[in-house]
Design a protein around this motif. Structure first.
Motif, PDB file in Angstrom:
ATOM      1  N   LEU A  93      29.575 -49.217   5.451  1.00  0.00           N
ATOM      2  CA  LEU A  93      30.145 -48.117   4.676  1.00  0.00           C
ATOM      3  C   LEU A  93      29.888 -46.777   5.339  1.00  0.00           C
ATOM      4  CD1 LEU A  93      29.298 -49.302   1.058  1.00  0.00           C
ATOM      5  CD2 LEU A  93      31.509 -49.325   2.182  1.00  0.00           C
ATOM      6  N   SER A  94      28.755 -46.622   6.007  1.00  0.00           N
ATOM      7  CA  SER A  94      28.490 -45.379   6.737  1.00  0.00           C
ATOM      8  C   SER A  94      29.507 -45.201   7.852  1.00  0.00           C
ATOM      9  CB  SER A  94      27.060 -45.390   7.297  1.00  0.00           C
ATOM     10  OG  SER A  94      26.113 -45.424   6.240  1.00  0.00           O
ATOM     11  N   ASP A  95      29.830 -46.297   8.554  1.00  0.00           N
ATOM     12  CA  ASP A  95      30.845 -46.226   9.613  1.00  0.00           C
ATOM     13  C   ASP A  95      32.218 -45.900   9.056  1.00  0.00           C
ATOM     14  OD1 ASP A  95      28.882 -46.851  11.427  1.00  0.00           O
ATOM     15  OD2 ASP A  95      29.343 -49.009  11.441  1.00  0.00           O
ATOM     16  N   MET A  96      32.486 -46.261   7.782  1.00  0.00           N
ATOM     17  CA  MET A  96      33.770 -45.988   7.155  1.00  0.00           C
ATOM     18  C   MET A  96      33.860 -44.582   6.579  1.00  0.00           C
ATOM     19  SD  MET A  96      34.272 -49.678   5.230  1.00  0.00           S
ATOM     20  CE  MET A  96      35.755 -49.166   4.387  1.00  0.00           C
ATOM     21  N   GLY A  97      32.825 -43.776   6.738  1.00  0.00           N
ATOM     22  CA  GLY A  97      32.892 -42.384   6.290  1.00  0.00           C
ATOM     23  C   GLY A  97      32.285 -42.140   4.919  1.00  0.00           C
ATOM     24  N   PHE A  98      31.611 -43.155   4.338  1.00  0.00           N
ATOM     25  CA  PHE A  98      30.976 -42.980   3.034  1.00  0.00           C
ATOM     26  C   PHE A  98      29.553 -42.423   3.206  1.00  0.00           C
ATOM     27  CE2 PHE A  98      34.189 -46.148   2.032  1.00  0.00           C
ATOM     28  CZ  PHE A  98      34.646 -45.726   0.787  1.00  0.00           C
ATOM     29  N   THR A  99      29.138 -41.638   2.233  1.00  0.00           N
ATOM     30  CA  THR A  99      27.738 -41.226   2.146  1.00  0.00           C
ATOM     31  C   THR A  99      27.036 -42.202   1.200  1.00  0.00           C
ATOM     32  OG1 THR A  99      28.280 -38.905   2.489  1.00  0.00           O
ATOM     33  CG2 THR A  99      26.152 -39.394   1.488  1.00  0.00           C
ATOM     34  N   VAL A 100      26.063 -42.979   1.723  1.00  0.00           N
ATOM     35  CA  VAL A 100      25.384 -44.019   0.952  1.00  0.00           C
ATOM     36  C   VAL A 100      24.047 -43.462   0.459  1.00  0.00           C
ATOM     37  CG1 VAL A 100      24.550 -46.393   0.969  1.00  0.00           C
ATOM     38  CG2 VAL A 100      26.498 -45.755   2.404  1.00  0.00           C
ATOM     39  N   MET A 101      23.812 -43.584  -0.863  1.00  0.00           N
ATOM     40  CA  MET A 101      22.584 -43.019  -1.441  1.00  0.00           C
ATOM     41  C   MET A 101      21.989 -44.032  -2.418  1.00  0.00           C
ATOM     42  SD  MET A 101      22.164 -39.518  -3.688  1.00  0.00           S
ATOM     43  CE  MET A 101      23.175 -40.193  -5.002  1.00  0.00           C
ATOM     44  N   LYS A 102      20.689 -44.292  -2.272  1.00  0.00           N
ATOM     45  CA  LYS A 102      19.971 -45.155  -3.203  1.00  0.00           C
ATOM     46  C   LYS A 102      19.363 -44.249  -4.281  1.00  0.00           C
ATOM     47  CE  LYS A 102      18.742 -48.977  -3.208  1.00  0.00           C
ATOM     48  NZ  LYS A 102      19.218 -50.184  -3.945  1.00  0.00           N
ATOM     49  N   TRP A 103      19.961 -44.301  -5.484  1.00  0.00           N
ATOM     50  CA  TRP A 103      19.459 -43.451  -6.594  1.00  0.00           C
ATOM     51  C   TRP A 103      18.437 -44.241  -7.388  1.00  0.00           C
ATOM     52  CZ3 TRP A 103      19.384 -43.634 -11.959  1.00  0.00           C
ATOM     53  CH2 TRP A 103      19.096 -42.438 -12.618  1.00  0.00           C
ATOM     54  N   LYS A 104      17.293 -43.622  -7.642  1.00  0.00           N
ATOM     55  CA  LYS A 104      16.186 -44.299  -8.333  1.00  0.00           C
ATOM     56  C   LYS A 104      15.478 -43.300  -9.237  1.00  0.00           C
ATOM     57  CE  LYS A 104      12.070 -47.070  -7.329  1.00  0.00           C
ATOM     58  NZ  LYS A 104      11.235 -47.653  -6.245  1.00  0.00           N
ATOM     59  N   LYS A 105      15.211 -43.725 -10.496  1.00  0.00           N
ATOM     60  CA  LYS A 105      14.519 -42.844 -11.446  1.00  0.00           C
ATOM     61  C   LYS A 105      13.772 -43.688 -12.480  1.00  0.00           C
ATOM     62  CE  LYS A 105      15.256 -38.753 -14.317  1.00  0.00           C
ATOM     63  NZ  LYS A 105      16.228 -37.760 -14.825  1.00  0.00           N
ATOM     64  N   TYR A 106      12.651 -43.163 -12.924  1.00  0.00           N
ATOM     65  CA  TYR A 106      11.809 -43.882 -13.894  1.00  0.00           C
ATOM     66  C   TYR A 106      12.448 -43.801 -15.277  1.00  0.00           C
ATOM     67  CZ  TYR A 106       7.713 -45.446 -16.490  1.00  0.00           C
ATOM     68  OH  TYR A 106       6.871 -46.139 -17.319  1.00  0.00           O
ATOM     69  N   ASP A 107      12.649 -44.971 -15.907  1.00  0.00           N
ATOM     70  CA  ASP A 107      13.262 -45.050 -17.235  1.00  0.00           C
ATOM     71  C   ASP A 107      12.133 -45.158 -18.255  1.00  0.00           C
ATOM     72  OD1 ASP A 107      14.860 -45.471 -19.438  1.00  0.00           O
ATOM     73  OD2 ASP A 107      15.351 -47.557 -18.940  1.00  0.00           O
ATOM     74  N   LYS A 108      11.684 -44.000 -18.705  1.00  0.00           N
ATOM     75  CA  LYS A 108      10.520 -44.003 -19.603  1.00  0.00           C
ATOM     76  C   LYS A 108      10.867 -44.486 -21.010  1.00  0.00           C
ATOM     77  CE  LYS A 108      11.102 -39.093 -20.810  1.00  0.00           C
ATOM     78  NZ  LYS A 108      10.432 -37.762 -20.830  1.00  0.00           N
ATOM     79  N   ASN A 109      12.101 -44.365 -21.423  1.00  0.00           N
ATOM     80  CA  ASN A 109      12.498 -44.779 -22.775  1.00  0.00           C
ATOM     81  C   ASN A 109      13.020 -46.210 -22.831  1.00  0.00           C
ATOM     82  OD1 ASN A 109      11.888 -42.195 -23.837  1.00  0.00           O
ATOM     83  ND2 ASN A 109      13.917 -41.441 -23.184  1.00  0.00           N
ATOM     84  N   GLY A 110      13.060 -46.915 -21.704  1.00  0.00           N
ATOM     85  CA  GLY A 110      13.518 -48.298 -21.702  1.00  0.00           C
ATOM     86  C   GLY A 110      14.997 -48.443 -22.044  1.00  0.00           C
TER      87      GLY A 110
END
Length: 336
Positions: free
Chosen positions: A229-246
Motif C-alpha cells: 500500500l505504501s508503494d501504491m501511494g497510501f499513507t499507512v498508520m497504525k492507530w492505537k489508544k487505551y479504551d478505558k471504558n471498555g
C-alpha cells in the motif's frame, strides 16, 4: 312655315335641328351617291382625290405584287442552290457510307478469319493439354494404387503384430491387475483403519495449531500489505489508544485499527487470515471508537481476508464493510 338651309347633312330650321346618326349617313350615301355621281361627274374626281390618301391605287398594288414576285423568284433561286448543295452533301455521305460499309465488311471478314484461327489453335492446345493431363492422371493413379497397396500390406502386417502384442499385453495386465486388486483391497482396509486413528489424533493437534498459525499469518500479511500500500501511494498508520471504558472489549484495554489515507480520504482496514462474525463486530466497534476519539468519520471500511466463515461475508456487507481477498484489490476499490 319658313324653310331653313342645310348644314353638314342637317337641315337648319327656325324651330329645331335634326341630328343624323352614322347609320343614317351610311344608308343615305349608299342610296343617293350613285345617282348624285351620275348627275355630277366632276364629283367622282373630287371623291377620288379626297380618298387617295386612304385607299391604295392599282399602280401601287401592281408595284407591290411585282416586288413580291421578284422576291419569290429570288427565294426560289436560293432554295434551289441550297437544295443542290444538300444533294451534293448527300452524295458525299453516300460515298462515305459505302466506304464505311466496305471497311466494316473487310473488318468482319478479317475478324471471322482471325476468330477461326484462334479457335483452331485453342482446340489444338486443349487437345494437347487433355492428352497430357490424361497421361499424368494415369501415371498418378498407377503410383497411388501401388502406394495404397504397399500401405495396406504394411498396415495389415502391423495390425497383426499389434493385435498379437496387445493380446499378450492384455493377458499380462489382467493377471497383474488381478494381483494388484487383491493387494489394493487389503491395503485399503489397512489404510482405512489407520486413517480413522490418525484423524482422531490430528483433529486435536489442528485445533491447537489453528490459532497460533492464524496469528503468525496475520502478522505476515499485515507487514506485506503495509509495503504494497505504501508503494501504491497510501499513507499507512497504525492507530492505537487505551479504551478505558471498555467500549470495544468487555474490559479496559488497548484498541487498535489500521488507517489508510490517500487523496484526502480515510479508510479503516483490517487484515485477517480467517474471519468470524465476532471479529467483524470487534472491527465495527474499533472503528466507532476511532471516529469518536478523533472526531472524524472514515470514508470506507475494508477487511482483507483469505477465508471468511460461511455467512460472515454477507453479514459484514450488511454493516457497510467491503470484503476483499487480496491487498492489491484495495487500490482498484479506491479508484472506483
Amino acid at each position: 312655315m319658313k324653310k331653313g338651309k342645310k348644314i353638314n347633312g342637317v337641315r337648319e330650321s327656325s324651330e329645331k335641328y335634326t341630328v343624323l346618326s352614322d347609320e343614317d349617313i351610311i344608308r343615305i350615301v349608299e342610296e343617293r351617291l350613285p345617282s348624285i355621281l351620275k348627275k355630277n361627274p366632276s364629283l367622282k374626281k373630287r371623291l377620288k382625290e379626297m380618298l387617295e390618301d386612304i385607299f391604295v391605287t392599282k399602280e401601287e398594288i401592281k408595284v407591290v405584287l411585282e416586288e413580291i414576285k421578284n422576291l419569290r423568284i429570288d427565294m426560289n433561286r436560293r432554295f434551289e442552290a441550297v437544295d443542290r448543295r444538300f444533294e451534293a452533301i448527300d452524295r458525299r455521305f453516300e460515298v462515305v457510307f459505302e466506304e464505311l460499309k466496305q471497311i466494316r465488311k473487310d473488318m468482319d471478314e478479317r475478324f471471322i478469319a482471325m476468330q477461326k484461327q484462334i479457335d483452331e489453335r485453342f482446340e489444338a492446345m486443349q487437345k494437347q493439354m487433355d492428352e497430357r493431363f490424361a497421361n499424368i492422371q494415369k501415371q498418378m493413379d498407377e503410383r497411388f494404387a501401388n502406394i495404397q497397396k504397399q500401405m495396406d500390406e504394411r498396415f495389415e502386417a502391423m495390425q497383426k503384430q499389434m493385435d498379437e502384442r496387445f493380446e499378450a499385453m492384455q493377458k499380462q495386465m489382467d493377471e497383474r491387475f488381478k494381483a494388484m486388486d487383491e493387494r489394493f483391497i487389503a491395503l485399503l482396509k489397512e489404510m482405512d483403519e489407520r486413517f480413522k486413528e490418525t484423524v482422531k489424533t490430528l483433529s486435536s493437534k489442528i485445533d491447537r495449531l489453528g490459532s497460533r498459525w492464524g496469528v503468525m499469518a496475520e502478522d505476515t500479511l499485515r507487514k506485506g500489505f503495509e509495503e504494497i500500500l505504501s508503494d501504491m501511494g497510501f499513507t499507512v498508520m497504525k492507530w492505537k489508544k487505551y479504551d478505558k471504558n471498555g467500549e470495544v472489549f468487555l474490559s479496559p484495554r488497548d484498541a487498535e485499527v489500521d488507517i489508510l489515507i490517500k487523496d484526502g480520504k480515510t479508510y479503516a482496514i483490517e487484515v485477517k487470515s480467517s474471519l468470524t462474525a465476532g471479529e467483524v463486530d470487534t472491527f465495527i466497534r474499533s472503528v466507532a471508537f476511532y471516529e469518536k476519539s478523533e472526531g472524524k468519520k472514515v470514508d470506507e471500511k475494508i477487511i482483507v481476508t483469505v477465508y471468511p466463515y460461511p455467512g460472515v461475508e454477507k453479514y459484514a456487507q450488511s454493516l457497510g464493510i467491503k470484503i476483499l481477498s487480496q491487498v492489491e484489490d484495495i487500490g482498484k476499490e479506491v479508484e472506483r
